[in-house]
Design an enzyme around this catalytic site. Structure first.
Site, PDB file in Angstrom:
ATOM      1  N   LYS A 175       0.797  -1.204   0.220  1.00 25.98           N
ATOM      2  CA  LYS A 175       0.055  -0.197  -0.080  1.00 25.98           C
ATOM      3  C   LYS A 175       0.752   1.034  -0.129  1.00 25.98           C
ATOM      4  O   LYS A 175       2.023   1.337   0.264  1.00 25.98           O
ATOM      5  CB  LYS A 175      -0.967   0.019   1.229  1.00 25.98           C
ATOM      6  CG  LYS A 175      -2.001  -0.918   1.041  1.00 25.98           C
ATOM      7  CD  LYS A 175      -3.066  -0.772   2.063  1.00 25.98           C
ATOM      8  CE  LYS A 175      -4.336  -1.823   1.932  1.00 25.98           C
ATOM      9  NZ  LYS A 175      -5.242  -1.577   3.126  1.00 25.98           N
TER      10      LYS A 175
ATOM     11  N   ARG B 174      -3.495 -10.112   5.366  1.00 21.80           N
ATOM     12  CA  ARG B 174      -4.277  -9.973   4.423  1.00 21.80           C
ATOM     13  C   ARG B 174      -3.181  -9.412   3.245  1.00 21.80           C
ATOM     14  O   ARG B 174      -2.782  -8.378   3.337  1.00 21.80           O
ATOM     15  CB  ARG B 174      -5.519  -9.310   4.234  1.00 21.80           C
ATOM     16  CG  ARG B 174      -6.231  -9.142   2.944  1.00 21.80           C
ATOM     17  CD  ARG B 174      -7.273  -8.243   2.974  1.00 21.80           C
ATOM     18  NE  ARG B 174      -8.154  -8.168   1.643  1.00 21.80           N
ATOM     19  CZ  ARG B 174      -7.797  -7.388   0.804  1.00 21.80           C
ATOM     20  NH1 ARG B 174      -6.780  -6.445   0.521  1.00 21.80           N
ATOM     21  NH2 ARG B 174      -8.475  -7.489  -0.514  1.00 21.80           N
TER      22      ARG B 174
END
Length: 279
Positions: A226, A260
């Site tokens: 991210k 995740r």
């Protein structure tokens, strides 16, 4: 602290050793191009990789939640998801599936028609008022994530009086509603990258252990490739595996139960090494 357990289709999964959730994106526009699977061959290859590398779940999504993502209708979301859900049910029944959707009806169909085990909702029930009652009726574990606004607008809502207090209050209020509805298996996701700027993401990570300690729920961390990684390091999502692994290691040392991820093998190795150091 008592043992953390999830009821996965009638079987109890212990989270005493953290587990890895592999991302399966059936979208054309997810922020990390390397994660996109747009045909059956690519989907099957991705599922096999997640299983072979030690993933405990496949998390499938048909709606990109990156900042400024295009709106996708419920019909289009389901059209993208259904072939992959059918493949998972028919060819890979051994691995539990999590459905990444904020739409109650999409989650319901995935559970009822394809045996999906978990509903993973980025909106915490904010984008579909039927989500909580649907999860309660289906009796499946629910990933409760923190976000404000929608994927198209969330980065306009990064103003907080006190970030940790505001996020904790959000979870406490929603957990109360879910418990009253009879939802027993709730997984907390602080929502890294959602309605938070770079500094706020690192503040959440710095105090990560407070989530599992105060809320007494399993904790999911989703930081894989991210912008909190590549924005700090000045590289790209494609170059962010090393930074992601550093954050995964910190998260595991501070209470994370589920990672995740895009890169299952690296995350599974991080779990193994951190577990060895702890025990």
């Amino acid at each position: 602290m008592k043992e953390k357990l999830l009821n996965i289709k009638g079987e109890l999964l212990s989270l005493d050793t953290p587990v890895v959730m592999g991302i399966l994106n059936v979208t054309p526009d997810s922020f990390y191009a390397g994660s996109r699977c747009e045909d059956e061959k690519a989907v099957a290859g991705r599922i096999e990789t997640i299983i072979e590398e030690g993933g405990a779940f496949v998390d499938i999504g048909g709606y990109s939640s990156r900042p400024d993502a295009a709106e996708v209708s419920a019909g289009e979301e389901w059209r993208r998801l259904e072939p992959a859900l059918r493949l998972l049910r028919d060819e890979y029944p051994q691995i539990p599936v999590s459905i990444d959707t904020f739409r109650a009806d999409v989650g319901r169909r995935a559970v009822e028609e394809y045996g999906v085990a978990v509903i993973n909702d980025i909106s915490g029930g904010e984008l579909d008022e039927k989500m909580f009652e649907t999860v309660a009726r289906l009796r499946v574990p629910y990933v409760l994530m923190h976000m404000r606004g929608a994927p198209q607008t969330m980065q306009q809502y990064t103003g907080y009086g006190n970030l940790m207090e505001d996020v904790m209050l959000y979870f406490a209020e929603k957990l109360r509603v879910l418990r009253l509805l009879g939802v027993n298996d709730v997984i907390i996701d602080p929502g890294f990258g959602f309605s938070k700027n770079l500094e706020q993401n690192y503040e959440l990570m710095r105090y990560l252990n407070e989530f599992s300690t105060l809320l007494e729920c399993p904790l999911l961390v989703g930081v894989s490739r991210k912008s909190m990684v590549y924005g700090l390091l000045g590289n790209t999502a494609g170059e962010s595996l090393n930074g992601t692994t550093v954050l995964h290691t910190f998260a595991l040392l501070n209470g994370a139960d589920i990672l995740r991820v895009h890169d299952v093998k690296a995350a599974v190795e991080a779990v193994k090494i951190v577990n060895k150091l702890k025990y």
